[in-house]
Write an enzyme that holds these catalytic residues in place. Structure first.
Site, mmCIF file in Angstrom:
data_model
loop_
_atom_site.group_PDB
_atom_site.id
_atom_site.type_symbol
_atom_site.label_atom_id
_atom_site.label_comp_id
_atom_site.label_asym_id
_atom_site.label_seq_id
_atom_site.Cartn_x
_atom_site.Cartn_y
_atom_site.Cartn_z
ATOM 1 N N LYS A 136 6.769 -6.600 -0.855
ATOM 2 C CA LYS A 136 8.235 -6.634 -0.287
ATOM 3 C C LYS A 136 8.998 -7.855 -0.813
ATOM 4 C CE LYS A 136 7.026 -4.600 4.127
ATOM 5 N NZ LYS A 136 5.430 -4.531 3.839
ATOM 6 N N TYR B 36 3.312 -11.569 5.413
ATOM 7 C CA TYR B 36 2.142 -11.622 6.273
ATOM 8 C C TYR B 36 1.196 -12.764 5.684
ATOM 9 C CZ TYR B 36 4.060 -6.981 6.633
ATOM 10 O OH TYR B 36 5.102 -5.885 6.881
ATOM 11 N N ASP C 23 0.143 -1.404 2.417
ATOM 12 C CA ASP C 23 1.185 -2.178 2.379
ATOM 13 C C ASP C 23 1.245 -3.448 2.872
ATOM 14 O OD1 ASP C 23 4.510 -2.330 2.506
ATOM 15 O OD2 ASP C 23 3.470 -2.848 4.701
#
Length: 320
Positions: A80, A56, A51
């Protein structure tokens, strides 16, 4: 490693996933060799679900994961949407807890066009044309406060439908939310079905706020949970010690007291608190996978060993 199904889709994920925030330089800089080493350790342990997110390291995590997965098969990737990246107008040394991130600015956009742009950017960084699971990241008042109403309007007006189209076109295999709160999940489920929720910190040994409404709703509608933040940002790993963190900040006294009680209960069975937290998360009915995120192979293998070892006879009451 065992696999579990995501919702009503044909996607099966390893019951332990590797969370890639750490390789985006979360809290400390991780060089490329370290990042690839911990990803290799996860792969060697049988983890096949990874994930990541544009958030990030402002895209750094996706770039590193894409390099690692190039030429490999048999894995599942989630990323995402909701943040769109663009070249930074000024140098960035640290932002949102990420040290020396990729040099990108960010803005939020949960509209259909914004979601698709974010998705295409992630595909490019990951080096693939399809993403198995796509989470709408951090929509809700926890992140956006009073600004969230406008984001929800954008999502309900066109964002949700764009995710449906991407799934119908085969560009994604499943979609849902990646959030730190329960109410927004219920609100979105009132609007339309979702396959999966990545829920951070709200279904743990310490914080069970998802139990009253969200978990029964997920079970009734066939929505899977991927559980992140299973140590509540640290305190369920460290115990109730000075400087312990809860929900990304210093743990308040009532939380420290509660954790001390949990720790004492686990100690009666000679079970480390972190081990109890791991098994609690894995045993939740709606759970498809739990996220473990670290930049250190030793930390990853230690947690995996705790899962493999199981709990002593009679110790299940620690999890109640």
């Amino acid at each position: 490693m065992k696999t579990r199904k995501i919702g009503k889709t044909d996607i099966h994920v390893s019951e332990v996933a590797f969370g890639c925030a750490s390789i985006g330089n979360l809290y400390r800089e991780v060089d490329e060799t370290e990042a690839q080493a911990v990803l290799q350790a996860a792969w060697d342990a049988g983890i096949r679900y990874f994930d990541t997110a544009p958030h990030y390291g402002r895209g750094l995590s996706e770039l590193r994961l894409g390099r690692f997965l190039k030429g490999r098969s048999g894995h599942v990737v989630s990323s995402k949407v909701g943040r769109i990246l663009s070249p930074a107008k000024a140098p960035i040394a640290e932002v949102d807890g990420f040290v020396n991130p990729a040099q990108n600015d960010v803005h939020y956009d949960y509209s259909g066009d914004g979601i698709e742009e974010s998705f295409e950017q992630s595909c490019e960084r990951l080096g693939q044309s399809r993403i198995d699971i796509l989470f709408v990241h951090d929509i809700g008042t926890y992140t956006h406060g009073e600004d969230n109403a406008a984001h929800m309007d954008a999502f309900f007006s066109s964002g949700y439908e764009r995710l449906v189209r991407l799934k119908e076109a085969g560009r994604i295999g499943a979609f849902g939310l990646g959030v730190n709160e329960c109410q927004v999940c219920l609100d979105v489920m009132d609007h339309g079905p979702i396959d999966v929720i990545l829920l951070a910190g709200r279904l743990t040994l310490l914080d069970r706020s998802a139990d009253p409404e969200l978990v029964p709703r997920c079970l009734a509608e066939g929505t899977s949970l991927v559980l992140g933040g299973i140590f509540n940002s640290g305190i369920l790993a460290t115990g109730a010690v000075a400087g312990a963190t809860y929900d990304y900040g210093p743990a308040p006294k009532d939380v420290l007291d509660r954790v001390a009680e949990l720790q004492a209960r686990a100690a009666r069975f000679d079970v480390p608190l972190a081990t109890a937290a791991l098994h609690f998360a894995l045993r939740q009915q709606a759970t498809a996978s739990i996220l473990l995120g670290t930049a250190k192979p030793s930390s990853l293998t230690r947690n995996l060993a705790a899962i493999e070892q199981g709990l002593p006879v009679g110790a299940d009451e620690v999890l109640t």
